[in-house]
Design a protein around this motif. Structure first.
Motif, PDB file in Angstrom:
ATOM      1  N   UNK B  36      83.841  -7.335  -6.822  1.00  0.00           N
ATOM      2  CA  UNK B  36      84.852  -8.050  -7.614  1.00  0.00           C
ATOM      3  C   UNK B  36      84.613  -9.564  -7.545  1.00  0.00           C
ATOM      4  N   UNK B  37      84.103 -10.016  -6.397  1.00  0.00           N
ATOM      5  CA  UNK B  37      83.813 -11.451  -6.268  1.00  0.00           C
ATOM      6  C   UNK B  37      82.699 -11.862  -7.232  1.00  0.00           C
ATOM      7  N   UNK B  38      81.705 -10.990  -7.399  1.00  0.00           N
ATOM      8  CA  UNK B  38      80.574 -11.301  -8.287  1.00  0.00           C
ATOM      9  C   UNK B  38      80.985 -11.126  -9.755  1.00  0.00           C
ATOM     10  N   UNK B  39      81.823 -10.124 -10.016  1.00  0.00           N
ATOM     11  CA  UNK B  39      82.252  -9.837 -11.392  1.00  0.00           C
ATOM     12  C   UNK B  39      83.786  -9.895 -11.453  1.00  0.00           C
ATOM     13  N   UNK B  40      84.342 -11.089 -11.550  1.00  0.00           N
ATOM     14  CA  UNK B  40      85.797 -11.262 -11.368  1.00  0.00           C
ATOM     15  C   UNK B  40      86.646 -10.518 -12.402  1.00  0.00           C
ATOM     16  N   UNK B  41      86.074 -10.171 -13.569  1.00  0.00           N
ATOM     17  CA  UNK B  41      86.919  -9.458 -14.537  1.00  0.00           C
ATOM     18  C   UNK B  41      87.233  -8.032 -14.062  1.00  0.00           C
ATOM     19  N   UNK B  42      86.595  -7.612 -12.979  1.00  0.00           N
ATOM     20  CA  UNK B  42      86.940  -6.302 -12.400  1.00  0.00           C
ATOM     21  C   UNK B  42      88.223  -6.359 -11.562  1.00  0.00           C
ATOM     22  N   UNK B  43      88.751  -7.557 -11.382  1.00  0.00           N
ATOM     23  CA  UNK B  43      89.983  -7.741 -10.597  1.00  0.00           C
ATOM     24  C   UNK B  43      91.054  -6.760 -11.076  1.00  0.00           C
ATOM     25  N   UNK B  44      91.614  -6.003 -10.161  1.00  0.00           N
ATOM     26  CA  UNK B  44      92.671  -5.044 -10.502  1.00  0.00           C
ATOM     27  C   UNK B  44      92.165  -3.705 -11.013  1.00  0.00           C
ATOM     28  N   UNK B  45      90.868  -3.610 -11.287  1.00  0.00           N
ATOM     29  CA  UNK B  45      90.331  -2.353 -11.824  1.00  0.00           C
ATOM     30  C   UNK B  45      89.643  -1.511 -10.753  1.00  0.00           C
ATOM     31  N   UNK B  46      89.308  -2.115  -9.644  1.00  0.00           N
ATOM     32  CA  UNK B  46      88.628  -1.390  -8.574  1.00  0.00           C
ATOM     33  C   UNK B  46      89.583  -1.230  -7.384  1.00  0.00           C
ATOM     34  N   UNK B  47      90.148  -2.351  -6.982  1.00  0.00           N
ATOM     35  CA  UNK B  47      91.154  -2.341  -5.922  1.00  0.00           C
ATOM     36  C   UNK B  47      92.482  -2.769  -6.532  1.00  0.00           C
ATOM     37  N   UNK B  48      93.579  -2.159  -6.080  1.00  0.00           N
ATOM     38  CA  UNK B  48      94.876  -2.543  -6.641  1.00  0.00           C
ATOM     39  C   UNK B  48      95.423  -3.771  -5.914  1.00  0.00           C
ATOM     40  N   UNK B  49      96.648  -4.156  -6.274  1.00  0.00           N
ATOM     41  CA  UNK B  49      97.216  -5.389  -5.725  1.00  0.00           C
ATOM     42  C   UNK B  49      97.346  -5.337  -4.203  1.00  0.00           C
ATOM     43  N   UNK B  50      97.482  -4.114  -3.668  1.00  0.00           N
ATOM     44  CA  UNK B  50      97.619  -3.965  -2.215  1.00  0.00           C
ATOM     45  C   UNK B  50      96.271  -3.847  -1.512  1.00  0.00           C
ATOM     46  N   UNK B  51      95.211  -3.944  -2.277  1.00  0.00           N
ATOM     47  CA  UNK B  51      93.884  -3.838  -1.665  1.00  0.00           C
ATOM     48  C   UNK B  51      93.412  -2.411  -1.496  1.00  0.00           C
ATOM     49  N   UNK B  53      92.215   1.440  -3.066  1.00  0.00           N
ATOM     50  CA  UNK B  53      91.429   1.903  -4.219  1.00  0.00           C
ATOM     51  C   UNK B  53      92.335   2.170  -5.404  1.00  0.00           C
ATOM     52  N   UNK B  54      91.884   1.773  -6.597  1.00  0.00           N
ATOM     53  CA  UNK B  54      92.630   2.079  -7.811  1.00  0.00           C
ATOM     54  C   UNK B  54      92.885   3.583  -7.887  1.00  0.00           C
ATOM     55  N   UNK B  55      94.091   3.946  -8.273  1.00  0.00           N
ATOM     56  CA  UNK B  55      94.511   5.356  -8.270  1.00  0.00           C
ATOM     57  C   UNK B  55      93.575   6.253  -9.081  1.00  0.00           C
ATOM     58  N   UNK B  56      93.066   5.723 -10.180  1.00  0.00           N
ATOM     59  CA  UNK B  56      92.236   6.558 -11.057  1.00  0.00           C
ATOM     60  C   UNK B  56      90.742   6.272 -10.901  1.00  0.00           C
ATOM     61  N   UNK B  57      90.362   5.716  -9.755  1.00  0.00           N
ATOM     62  CA  UNK B  57      88.943   5.485  -9.514  1.00  0.00           C
ATOM     63  C   UNK B  57      88.500   6.287  -8.297  1.00  0.00           C
ATOM     64  N   UNK B  58      87.448   7.062  -8.478  1.00  0.00           N
ATOM     65  CA  UNK B  58      86.846   7.778  -7.351  1.00  0.00           C
ATOM     66  C   UNK B  58      85.546   7.078  -6.991  1.00  0.00           C
ATOM     67  N   UNK B  59      85.340   6.884  -5.696  1.00  0.00           N
ATOM     68  CA  UNK B  59      84.132   6.209  -5.217  1.00  0.00           C
ATOM     69  C   UNK B  59      83.395   7.168  -4.285  1.00  0.00           C
ATOM     70  N   UNK B  60      82.120   7.342  -4.548  1.00  0.00           N
ATOM     71  CA  UNK B  60      81.313   8.280  -3.764  1.00  0.00           C
ATOM     72  C   UNK B  60      80.163   7.535  -3.102  1.00  0.00           C
TER      73      UNK B  60
END
Lengths: 321, 93
Positions: B36-51, B53-60
């Motif tokens: 997110x630091x490198x690509x700031x427009x991902x803000x809120x799309x990967x991690x939510x406001x509480x830090x 994982x976004x509810x609808x994102x799965x990370x493997x």
């Protein structure tokens, strides 16, 4: 041979077969439960019948009464199973079906007399769910069983699949199944954890390929309500994603033990092998996997006959899991 | 540690259309924060406001869903394959 009064009585009590010759480790047994033996050809017979029986018990459906319409989003097997049960019960079924399912699924729905409502293929199962929910709101007179949120889906597996597995394989240590609506994993998982708490529950995530490309943003995502209501995040011990190529490779390898299965069974088998690889050499384990359906509905994908890389590319555009 | 992240179609505009990006970090949380630091427009799309994982994102990590192997604390080794996938209604449902 046993004599049955209705084909519906043939649902469930499916056989389990030892396929340990495909296990990567001699200390790990793998057994497959053959759900393709259900009368409409898949594990979904169980939930279709369960959801319809519950709707009848609630008075939402009345067998034999005229003009009763059911609506369901399905990429195939649930629609086919519901269509068979509806045919016997005299209900009219409308299935919201993505345009890019394998043609055999579409033809089977027609064979059972279901009406097909197309949803955009690029939106995958998500698009079908969204359209069905919109139609259900517009037509409250239609019965919307909605497998993703219907507790009779996991309940069917809690009451039948789970007890069958434990009775046939009391030494089970791991249960590995695919994650679609999550009904199989939630129902069987809960039953097994209640009766044998040490059993590990592994979910295999379907290879999503390009079918998720229709998402406009991440908030279009979807977690089935029954996954949430059954505390899926706590119930599952592991969740692994399987790639289309692995799924097809393992669907092919299952023929080595005489099983001609759907591609989802290949994906789940691939997951079972990953599970087996994690068992230490000095331990024994018994993994039970689900063969959701047989291979007939997928012949048009060329999965067994064509160059595997071509099949994989084709499979990315078709919902086959 | 440098991991290779596979980016789903829905998030690709935020990473200038790339299908994979390389990001450093020793845990999944570190890697995603750096992403997110490198690509700031991902803000809120990967991690939510509480830090989280976004509810609808799965990370493997190497095909294993991180929610079941330690979450954001799951370790990342050099060359690990990290796949981001939206949570969708799937399966032969």
């Amino acid at each position: 041979m046993t004599r049955y009064s209705s084909v519906l009585d043939l649902i469930g009590s499916t056989p389990v077969v030892d396929i340990s010759s495909l296990s990567p480790k001699p200390n790990v047994s793998i057994l497959a439960k053959l759900e393709g033996r259900n009368p409409a050809g898949s594990v979904k017979d169980r939930i279709a019948y369960s959801m319809i029986l519950a709707a009848e018990a609630e008075g939402r459906l009345i067998p034999g009464a005229p003009d009763q319409v059911l609506l369901e989003p399905s990429s195939g097997n649930t629609g086919i199973a519901l269509a068979m049960v509806c045919r016997l019960r005299g209900y009219h079924l409308k299935v919201v079906l993505p345009t890019n399912v394998s043609p055999e699924r579409r033809q089977l729905l027609v064979a059972w007399g279901a009406e097909i409502i197309d949803s955009p293929g690029a939106e995958g199962s998500n698009g079908g769910v969204r359209l069905a929910r919109e139609l259900a709101e517009e037509h409250p007179e239609w019965v919307f069983l909605y497998q993703y949120a219907n507790e009779n889906n996991p309940l069917a597996h809690y009451r039948t699949t789970g007890p069958e597995i434990l009775a046939d394989v009391p030494e089970i240590t791991h249960f590995v199944a695919g994650l679609g609506t999550s009904g199989t994993l939630m129902g069987v998982g809960r039953y097994l954890k209640e009766h044998k708490p040490d059993v590990q529950i592994w979910a295999i995530e379907p290879p999503s390929g390009e079918m998720v490309d229709g998402l406009r943003n991440l908030d279009d995502g979807y977690v089935p309500p029954i996954f949430v209501s059954n505390h899926g995040a706590e119930l599952l011990d592991r969740k692994v994603v399987v790639r289309p190529k692995e799924s097809i490779e393992w669907a092919r390898r299952l023929t080595e033990v005489g099983l001609f299965t759907g591609i989802s069974a290949g994906a789940i088998m691939s997951g079972a092998v990953k599970c087996a690889m994690q068992i230490p050499d000095d331990q024994t384990a018994t993994i039970v996997t689900i063969v959701c359906d047989d291979g007939w509905k997928y012949l048009s994908t060329g999965a067994w006959s064509d160059d595997i890389d071509e099949v994989v590319e084709r499979a990315k555009k078709i919902i086959y899991f | 540690m440098t991991a290779v992240l596979r980016i789903p179609t829905v998030l690709r505009p935020a990473v200038h259309g790339q299908t994979t990006v390389e990001i450093v970090g020793t845990t999944v949380g570190e890697v995603l924060t750096n992403l997110v630091a490198v690509y700031p427009t991902l803000e809120g799309q990967v991690l939510d406001a509480d830090g989280a994982l976004h509810r609808f994102l799965n990370v493997y990590v190497n095909d294993d869903d991180v929610r079941y192997i330690g979450g954001l604390n799951a370790p990342v080794a050099d060359g690990d394959d990290i796949t981001l996938l939206p949570a969708v209604a799937g399966g032969a449902a």
